[in-house]
Design a protein around this motif. Structure first.
Motif, short mmCIF file in Angstrom:
data_model
loop_
_atom_site.label_atom_id
_atom_site.label_comp_id
_atom_site.label_asym_id
_atom_site.label_seq_id
_atom_site.Cartn_x
_atom_site.Cartn_y
_atom_site.Cartn_z
N SER A 158 -11.52 22.04 12.09
CA SER A 158 -12.02 23.26 11.48
C SER A 158 -10.91 23.98 10.71
O SER A 158 -9.77 24.05 11.17
CB SER A 158 -12.62 24.19 12.53
N GLY A 159 -11.28 24.49 9.54
CA GLY A 159 -10.35 25.26 8.74
C GLY A 159 -9.41 24.46 7.87
O GLY A 159 -8.67 25.03 7.05
N ALA A 160 -9.40 23.13 8.01
CA ALA A 160 -8.53 22.30 7.17
C ALA A 160 -9.00 22.36 5.72
O ALA A 160 -10.21 22.48 5.44
CB ALA A 160 -8.54 20.86 7.66
N LYS A 161 -8.06 22.27 4.80
CA LYS A 161 -8.37 22.27 3.37
C LYS A 161 -7.77 21.02 2.74
O LYS A 161 -6.56 20.86 2.67
CB LYS A 161 -7.83 23.53 2.70
N ILE A 162 -8.66 20.14 2.28
CA ILE A 162 -8.27 18.86 1.71
C ILE A 162 -8.51 18.93 0.20
O ILE A 162 -9.64 19.17 -0.25
CB ILE A 162 -9.09 17.71 2.31
N ALA A 163 -7.47 18.76 -0.60
CA ALA A 163 -7.57 18.90 -2.05
C ALA A 163 -8.24 17.67 -2.68
O ALA A 163 -8.58 16.70 -1.99
CB ALA A 163 -6.19 19.13 -2.65
N ASP A 164 -8.41 17.71 -3.99
CA ASP A 164 -9.05 16.62 -4.72
C ASP A 164 -8.28 15.30 -4.57
O ASP A 164 -7.05 15.28 -4.43
CB ASP A 164 -9.12 16.94 -6.22
N ASP A 165 -9.03 14.19 -4.62
CA ASP A 165 -8.48 12.83 -4.76
C ASP A 165 -7.64 12.40 -3.56
O ASP A 165 -6.81 11.49 -3.67
CB ASP A 165 -7.63 12.70 -6.03
N VAL A 166 -7.85 12.98 -2.41
CA VAL A 166 -7.12 12.60 -1.20
C VAL A 166 -7.80 11.39 -0.56
O VAL A 166 -9.03 11.29 -0.52
CB VAL A 166 -7.05 13.78 -0.21
N PHE A 167 -6.99 10.47 -0.02
CA PHE A 167 -7.49 9.35 0.76
C PHE A 167 -7.02 9.51 2.20
O PHE A 167 -5.82 9.68 2.45
CB PHE A 167 -6.99 8.02 0.20
N ILE A 168 -7.97 9.46 3.13
CA ILE A 168 -7.66 9.56 4.55
C ILE A 168 -8.13 8.28 5.22
O ILE A 168 -9.33 7.95 5.19
CB ILE A 168 -8.33 10.79 5.17
N GLY A 169 -7.21 7.52 5.80
CA GLY A 169 -7.53 6.23 6.39
C GLY A 169 -8.37 6.35 7.65
O GLY A 169 -8.52 7.43 8.24
N ALA A 170 -8.89 5.21 8.09
CA ALA A 170 -9.75 5.16 9.27
C ALA A 170 -9.03 5.67 10.51
O ALA A 170 -7.85 5.39 10.73
CB ALA A 170 -10.23 3.73 9.49
N GLY A 171 -9.75 6.44 11.31
CA GLY A 171 -9.23 6.90 12.59
C GLY A 171 -8.15 7.96 12.52
O GLY A 171 -7.49 8.22 13.52
N ALA A 172 -7.96 8.57 11.35
CA ALA A 172 -6.95 9.62 11.21
C ALA A 172 -7.50 10.96 11.70
O ALA A 172 -8.71 11.16 11.76
CB ALA A 172 -6.49 9.73 9.77
N GLY A 187 -2.31 7.68 6.24
CA GLY A 187 -2.47 6.34 6.80
C GLY A 187 -3.46 6.28 7.93
O GLY A 187 -3.68 7.26 8.67
N ALA A 188 -4.06 5.11 8.12
CA ALA A 188 -5.03 4.90 9.19
C ALA A 188 -4.40 5.23 10.55
O ALA A 188 -3.26 4.87 10.83
CB ALA A 188 -5.52 3.46 9.18
N GLY A 189 -5.16 5.93 11.38
CA GLY A 189 -4.73 6.27 12.72
C GLY A 189 -3.71 7.39 12.82
O GLY A 189 -3.29 7.73 13.92
N SER A 190 -3.35 7.97 11.70
CA SER A 190 -2.33 9.02 11.72
C SER A 190 -2.88 10.33 12.29
O SER A 190 -4.07 10.61 12.20
CB SER A 190 -1.81 9.27 10.30
#
Length: 210
Positions: A158-172, A187-190
């Protein structure tokens, strides 16, 4: 959704989108794909008819058909979004799996892919063209910019702000009301416990820039 849908892209994402639309009882008119070798083939009895810029098919979008963009490469996806907006004066529809849970108070833009098990919490915001793979959680009041891809099983607190064009790997996990800058890669799992600057690539638990 009353109109049939043309799916741009006949790869894995296109197949997943087809299943989502069929489970929602939406008719798929055809696939369009730039790999000529696929033309004339079928996926689940739906034909791959032509290229993504084939005016013989795209001319129907906005009149008799809607569109969904299932191209996995971000810049290609963004190019088709731009074409649909500028030439056809439309934006792609959303593909939301019937086993996804999206709050009625969440703000969802156009062209969303949300697979099975996705949860989008109350007053969260999801921008244009985002891809939320299976079992992703976007918690309440989190914000995703445009064309963000979130891998299977990831959690955006909650409250996180993710900007445009971000890639978040699996399980992060974005573990708190943090900011992730434009074009960053997680990266995945981070486990992200501090802000991530634009364009950075981070990995690990806790995540560090690499």
């Amino acid at each position: 959704m009353d109109n049939p849908v043309i799916i741009f892209g006949a790869g894995g994402l296109g197949k997943a989108a087809l299943e989502i639309f069929q489970q929602n009882e939406v008719v798929i008119y055809c696939f369009l794909d730039d790999d000529d070798r696929k033309h004339g083939q079928e996926i689940g009895e739906v034909s791959i008819m032509g290229n993504t810029d084939d005016h013989g098919y795209t001319k129907f979008i906005g009149k008799k058909c809607d569109a969904f963009v299932a191209l996995e490469e971000r810049e290609l996806r963004k190019g088709v979004f731009k074409m649909l907006n500028e030439r056809r004066k439309v934006m792609p529809v959303n593909a939301v799996h019937p086993k996804a849970s999206i709050s009625g108070n969440a703000y969802i833009s156009y062209g969303l892919f949300a697979n099975a098990g996705v949860t989008v919490g109350s007053f969260a915001k999801v921008g244009i063209g985002c891809m939320l793979h299976s079992n992703v959680t976007i918690d309440f009041e989190a914000e995703l910019g445009n064309h963000v891809e979130v891998g299977a099983g990831s959690i955006i607190h909650s409250g996180a702000k993710i900007a445009d064009d971000v890639f978040i790997g699996a399980g992060a996990t974005i573990a708190g009301p943090l900011e992730v800058g434009k074009g960053a890669r997680i990266g995945a799992g981070s486990v992200v416990v501090e802000n991530v600057k634009a364009g950075a690539t981070v990995f690990g638990n806790p995540a560090k820039e690499i």
